[in-house]
Design a protein around this motif. Structure first.
Motif, PDB file in Angstrom:
ATOM      1  N   ILE A  18       0.870  -1.178   0.000  1.00 31.10           N
ATOM      2  CA  ILE A  18       0.000   0.000   0.000  1.00 31.10           C
ATOM      3  C   ILE A  18       0.909   1.230   0.000  1.00 31.10           C
ATOM      4  CG2 ILE A  18      -1.748   1.330   1.240  1.00 31.10           C
ATOM      5  CD1 ILE A  18      -2.850  -1.216   2.354  1.00 31.10           C
ATOM      6  N   TYR A  19       0.774   2.028  -1.043  1.00 33.40           N
ATOM      7  CA  TYR A  19       1.595   3.230  -1.192  1.00 33.40           C
ATOM      8  C   TYR A  19       0.717   4.437  -0.873  1.00 33.40           C
ATOM      9  CZ  TYR A  19       4.134   6.974  -3.619  1.00 33.40           C
ATOM     10  OH  TYR A  19       4.778   8.144  -3.936  1.00 33.40           O
TER      11      TYR A  19
ATOM     12  N   ASN B  69      -0.597 -10.620   5.388  1.00 34.69           N
ATOM     13  CA  ASN B  69      -1.884 -11.304   5.531  1.00 34.69           C
ATOM     14  C   ASN B  69      -2.908 -10.579   4.670  1.00 34.69           C
ATOM     15  OD1 ASN B  69      -4.363 -12.341   6.259  1.00 34.69           O
ATOM     16  ND2 ASN B  69      -3.912 -12.447   8.442  1.00 34.69           N
ATOM     17  N   PRO B  70      -3.288 -11.147   3.504  1.00 38.68           N
ATOM     18  CA  PRO B  70      -4.177 -10.418   2.583  1.00 38.68           C
ATOM     19  C   PRO B  70      -5.537 -10.101   3.176  1.00 38.68           C
ATOM     20  CG  PRO B  70      -3.938 -12.719   1.931  1.00 38.68           C
ATOM     21  CD  PRO B  70      -2.924 -12.478   2.995  1.00 38.68           C
ATOM     22  N   LEU B  71      -5.955 -10.844   4.185  1.00 40.86           N
ATOM     23  CA  LEU B  71      -7.268 -10.610   4.780  1.00 40.86           C
ATOM     24  C   LEU B  71      -7.298  -9.309   5.581  1.00 40.86           C
ATOM     25  CD1 LEU B  71      -8.072 -14.232   6.003  1.00 40.86           C
ATOM     26  CD2 LEU B  71      -8.787 -13.107   3.894  1.00 40.86           C
ATOM     27  N   LYS B  72      -6.117  -8.754   5.882  1.00 48.54           N
ATOM     28  CA  LYS B  72      -6.037  -7.511   6.646  1.00 48.54           C
ATOM     29  C   LYS B  72      -6.051  -6.269   5.748  1.00 48.54           C
ATOM     30  CE  LYS B  72      -5.851  -9.162  10.829  1.00 48.54           C
ATOM     31  NZ  LYS B  72      -6.864  -8.810  11.833  1.00 48.54           N
ATOM     32  N   THR B  73      -5.939  -6.475   4.452  1.00 45.69           N
ATOM     33  CA  THR B  73      -5.817  -5.343   3.533  1.00 45.69           C
ATOM     34  C   THR B  73      -7.019  -4.417   3.611  1.00 45.69           C
ATOM     35  OG1 THR B  73      -4.471  -6.671   2.034  1.00 45.69           O
ATOM     36  CG2 THR B  73      -5.478  -4.675   1.131  1.00 45.69           C
ATOM     37  N   GLN B  74      -8.216  -4.980   3.536  1.00 46.12           N
ATOM     38  CA  GLN B  74      -9.428  -4.159   3.549  1.00 46.12           C
ATOM     39  C   GLN B  74      -9.522  -3.344   4.836  1.00 46.12           C
ATOM     40  OE1 GLN B  74     -13.042  -6.382   3.151  1.00 46.12           O
ATOM     41  NE2 GLN B  74     -14.325  -4.579   2.910  1.00 46.12           N
ATOM     42  N   GLU B  75      -9.189  -3.964   5.953  1.00 49.04           N
ATOM     43  CA  GLU B  75      -9.238  -3.277   7.254  1.00 49.04           C
ATOM     44  C   GLU B  75      -8.297  -2.076   7.279  1.00 49.04           C
ATOM     45  OE1 GLU B  75      -7.394  -4.341  11.618  1.00 49.04           O
ATOM     46  OE2 GLU B  75      -8.491  -5.923  10.559  1.00 49.04           O
ATOM     47  N   ILE B  76      -7.103  -2.248   6.732  1.00 47.99           N
ATOM     48  CA  ILE B  76      -6.115  -1.174   6.742  1.00 47.99           C
ATOM     49  C   ILE B  76      -6.512  -0.057   5.784  1.00 47.99           C
ATOM     50  CG2 ILE B  76      -3.719  -0.638   6.124  1.00 47.99           C
ATOM     51  CD1 ILE B  76      -3.036  -3.436   7.277  1.00 47.99           C
ATOM     52  N   ILE B  77      -7.041  -0.417   4.623  1.00 48.55           N
ATOM     53  CA  ILE B  77      -7.519   0.594   3.669  1.00 48.55           C
ATOM     54  C   ILE B  77      -8.603   1.452   4.313  1.00 48.55           C
ATOM     55  CG2 ILE B  77      -8.816   0.924   1.523  1.00 48.55           C
ATOM     56  CD1 ILE B  77      -5.974   0.299   0.960  1.00 48.55           C
TER      57      ILE B  77
ATOM     58  N   LEU C  71     -11.808  -5.846  -6.002  1.00 50.98           N
ATOM     59  CA  LEU C  71     -13.080  -6.567  -5.842  1.00 50.98           C
ATOM     60  C   LEU C  71     -13.046  -7.438  -4.594  1.00 50.98           C
ATOM     61  CD1 LEU C  71     -13.975  -7.723  -9.481  1.00 50.98           C
ATOM     62  CD2 LEU C  71     -14.752  -5.696  -8.244  1.00 50.98           C
ATOM     63  N   GLU C  72     -11.885  -8.014  -4.312  1.00 43.49           N
ATOM     64  CA  GLU C  72     -11.758  -8.842  -3.111  1.00 43.49           C
ATOM     65  C   GLU C  72     -11.934  -7.993  -1.853  1.00 43.49           C
ATOM     66  OE1 GLU C  72      -9.043 -12.530  -1.618  1.00 43.49           O
ATOM     67  OE2 GLU C  72      -8.005 -10.926  -2.673  1.00 43.49           O
ATOM     68  N   SER C  73     -11.297  -6.828  -1.818  1.00 42.24           N
ATOM     69  CA  SER C  73     -11.395  -5.971  -0.638  1.00 42.24           C
ATOM     70  C   SER C  73     -12.803  -5.423  -0.441  1.00 42.24           C
ATOM     71  CB  SER C  73     -10.395  -4.817  -0.732  1.00 42.24           C
ATOM     72  OG  SER C  73     -10.756  -3.917  -1.770  1.00 42.24           O
ATOM     73  N   GLU C  74     -13.555  -5.299  -1.554  1.00 41.80           N
ATOM     74  CA  GLU C  74     -14.923  -4.785  -1.477  1.00 41.80           C
ATOM     75  C   GLU C  74     -15.956  -5.892  -1.304  1.00 41.80           C
ATOM     76  OE1 GLU C  74     -15.850  -1.554  -1.463  1.00 41.80           O
ATOM     77  OE2 GLU C  74     -13.723  -1.010  -1.460  1.00 41.80           O
TER      78      GLU C  74
ATOM     79  N   THR D 102      -9.162 -17.134  -4.378  1.00 40.55           N
ATOM     80  CA  THR D 102      -8.254 -16.353  -3.534  1.00 40.55           C
ATOM     81  C   THR D 102      -8.492 -16.677  -2.062  1.00 40.55           C
ATOM     82  OG1 THR D 102      -9.790 -14.514  -3.304  1.00 40.55           O
ATOM     83  CG2 THR D 102      -8.322 -14.477  -5.222  1.00 40.55           C
ATOM     84  N   ALA D 103      -7.688 -16.045  -1.208  1.00 40.65           N
ATOM     85  CA  ALA D 103      -7.777 -16.301   0.230  1.00 40.65           C
ATOM     86  C   ALA D 103      -9.167 -16.018   0.784  1.00 40.65           C
ATOM     87  CB  ALA D 103      -6.728 -15.459   0.958  1.00 40.65           C
ATOM     88  N   SER D 104      -9.735 -14.872   0.406  1.00 45.59           N
ATOM     89  CA  SER D 104     -11.042 -14.512   0.960  1.00 45.59           C
ATOM     90  C   SER D 104     -12.145 -15.436   0.459  1.00 45.59           C
ATOM     91  CB  SER D 104     -11.391 -13.058   0.616  1.00 45.59           C
ATOM     92  OG  SER D 104     -11.595 -12.896  -0.777  1.00 45.59           O
ATOM     93  N   LEU D 105     -11.995 -15.960  -0.742  1.00 44.81           N
ATOM     94  CA  LEU D 105     -13.026 -16.814  -1.319  1.00 44.81           C
ATOM     95  C   LEU D 105     -13.095 -18.185  -0.654  1.00 44.81           C
ATOM     96  CD1 LEU D 105     -12.705 -16.071  -5.150  1.00 44.81           C
ATOM     97  CD2 LEU D 105     -14.379 -15.155  -3.540  1.00 44.81           C
ATOM     98  N   VAL D 106     -11.985 -18.646  -0.063  1.00 48.14           N
ATOM     99  CA  VAL D 106     -11.999 -19.972   0.565  1.00 48.14           C
ATOM    100  C   VAL D 106     -12.081 -19.899   2.082  1.00 48.14           C
ATOM    101  CG1 VAL D 106     -10.824 -21.164  -1.307  1.00 48.14           C
ATOM    102  CG2 VAL D 106      -9.467 -20.086   0.492  1.00 48.14           C
ATOM    103  N   LYS D 107     -12.042 -18.695   2.622  1.00 50.83           N
ATOM    104  CA  LYS D 107     -12.168 -18.591   4.079  1.00 50.83           C
ATOM    105  C   LYS D 107     -13.581 -18.967   4.521  1.00 50.83           C
ATOM    106  CE  LYS D 107     -11.233 -15.713   8.073  1.00 50.83           C
ATOM    107  NZ  LYS D 107     -10.763 -14.420   8.596  1.00 50.83           N
TER     108      LYS D 107
END
Length: 365
Positions: free
Chosen positions: A28-29, A77-85, A178-181, A213-218
């Motif tokens: 994330i930049y 941890n890709p599942l944390k991306t949405q939270e940080i955004i 799309l994953e984060s949303e 992806t990770a979110s799709l199989v959680k």
């Protein structure tokens, strides 16, 4: 006279070393836009608070202020991306750009340059989604052939997006967004539907693989319900690919068992680029692996591929080699115990109509 490095220089070097040590991660930049002095002070206070919060979660988030007005955040941890955004969006006057890297095979500077040059693309897509919603009809599916040693054909289904407002958007950009949303499952259902239509029409297609992806199989409730709703019982011809990052967590192991119990094939994608691939082969039940394209490049190590193919076949798994682009690459693979190959030497990804023609041409070979 020698000058001590500034903290920004130290941070830049630390960020580069961190990226070079990782295989899969999210960058994330953050660019801080100039504003009135009291707003800048308020923003800096907010950023300092975030830095403290992120540093407290250092096991999966790394926070580097690399210049006065630039911040780089590395998430493992890709599942944390949405939270940080979401937390970053609470602070005004920030340009936030995101880059998902699934298999790093280039130096860190390549990815730093790439994420810093996105020029707000991700923000534009986010704003477009908020304003117009997801128009699923703008998305299409292409199918890249997988040629088996027996000359039979399978395909990998890949998403493409041509937006009316944004033009052509790269999957490396739109998939993470799309994953984060929480919208990626909608697109995946569309891809599954199109794959099933082809499988019904062409019995000679061994299987079609769909990426998860990770979110799709959680949580796979959505997937199981959708698969149950299909008028299609030949489950072994619907396959799924998962990268190493998708396999973290006990719940994922149980979810994959449910998918496999239905008879679907499961493959590890990009095999050989992560640190835990062999561990996952022992932990999860898979049907095969897809060897990452980096092994078939100009510096191909023939002995490594032969050794890997022998090992994978000893485990009674299918061995698919990706990234085959030239005849000379294909020719030496004849000495390996591969099951199938995929790459531009066979074909680039095909539209539905081109796929139909491709299958027709194969019938005459």
């Amino acid at each position: 006279m020698t000058f001590a490095p500034t903290q920004f220089e130290i941070n830049r070097n630390a960020a580069i070393n961190s990226i070079n040590s990782k295989t899969s991660f999210t960058l994330i930049y953050v660019k801080i836009k100039r504003s009135r002095w009291h707003e800048e002070e308020q923003n800096n206070n907010g950023l300092n608070t975030l830095e403290e919060a992120f540093n407290a979660q250092c096991s999966y988030v790394e926070y580097y202020r690399v210049f006065e007005d630039e911040i780089l955040i590395i998430i493992v941890n890709p599942l944390k991306t949405q939270e940080i955004i979401k937390e970053l969006k609470l602070i005004s006057n920030l340009d936030v750009q995101l880059l998902r890297v699934e298999n790093r095979n280039l130096p860190a500077l390549h990815y730093l340059r790439q994420v810093s040059q996105l020029k707000g693309t991700n923000n534009t897509i986010h704003n477009n989604l908020l304003k117009y919603g997801l128009n699923i009809e703008e998305f299409s599916t292409v199918f890249q052939p997988i040629l088996h040693k027996s000359k039979q054909l399978s395909f990998e289904a890949l998403a493409r997006w041509t937006s009316k407002d944004l033009g052509v958007v790269s999957p490396t950009v739109f998939i993470p967004i799309l994953e984060s949303e929480g919208l990626l499952n909608i697109l995946t259902k569309k891809i599954i539907n199109e794959a099933v239509e082809l499988l019904k029409r062409y019995r000679e297609i061994v299987y079609i693989t769909i990426n998860l992806t990770a979110s799709l199989v959680k949580d796979i409730t959505w997937l199981l319900e959708h698969l149950e709703s299909l008028d299609f019982q030949d489950n072994g011809r619907i396959a799924f690919e998962l990268t190493e990052e998708s396999l973290a967590g006990i719940e994922v192991k149980e979810n994959l068992k449910q998918i496999r119990k239905r008879g679907h094939l499961l493959f590890i994608d990009d095999f050989g680029t992560g640190y835990s691939n062999f561990q996952y082969l022992a932990t999860f039940e898979f049907d095969g692996v897809k060897l990452d394209r980096i092994f078939i490049g100009d510096q191909t190590n023939k002995k490594v591929i032969i050794l890997l193919s022998t090992f994978i076949k000893a485990l009674d798994l299918k061995f698919i080699i990706e990234g085959v682009e030239r005849y000379d690459q294909f020719s030496f693979l004849l000495e390996t115990k591969y099951d199938a190959i995929q790459g531009y030497y066979i074909s680039h990804p095909l539209s539905r109509n081109d796929l139909i023609n491709f299958i027709a041409d194969m019938r005459f070979d």
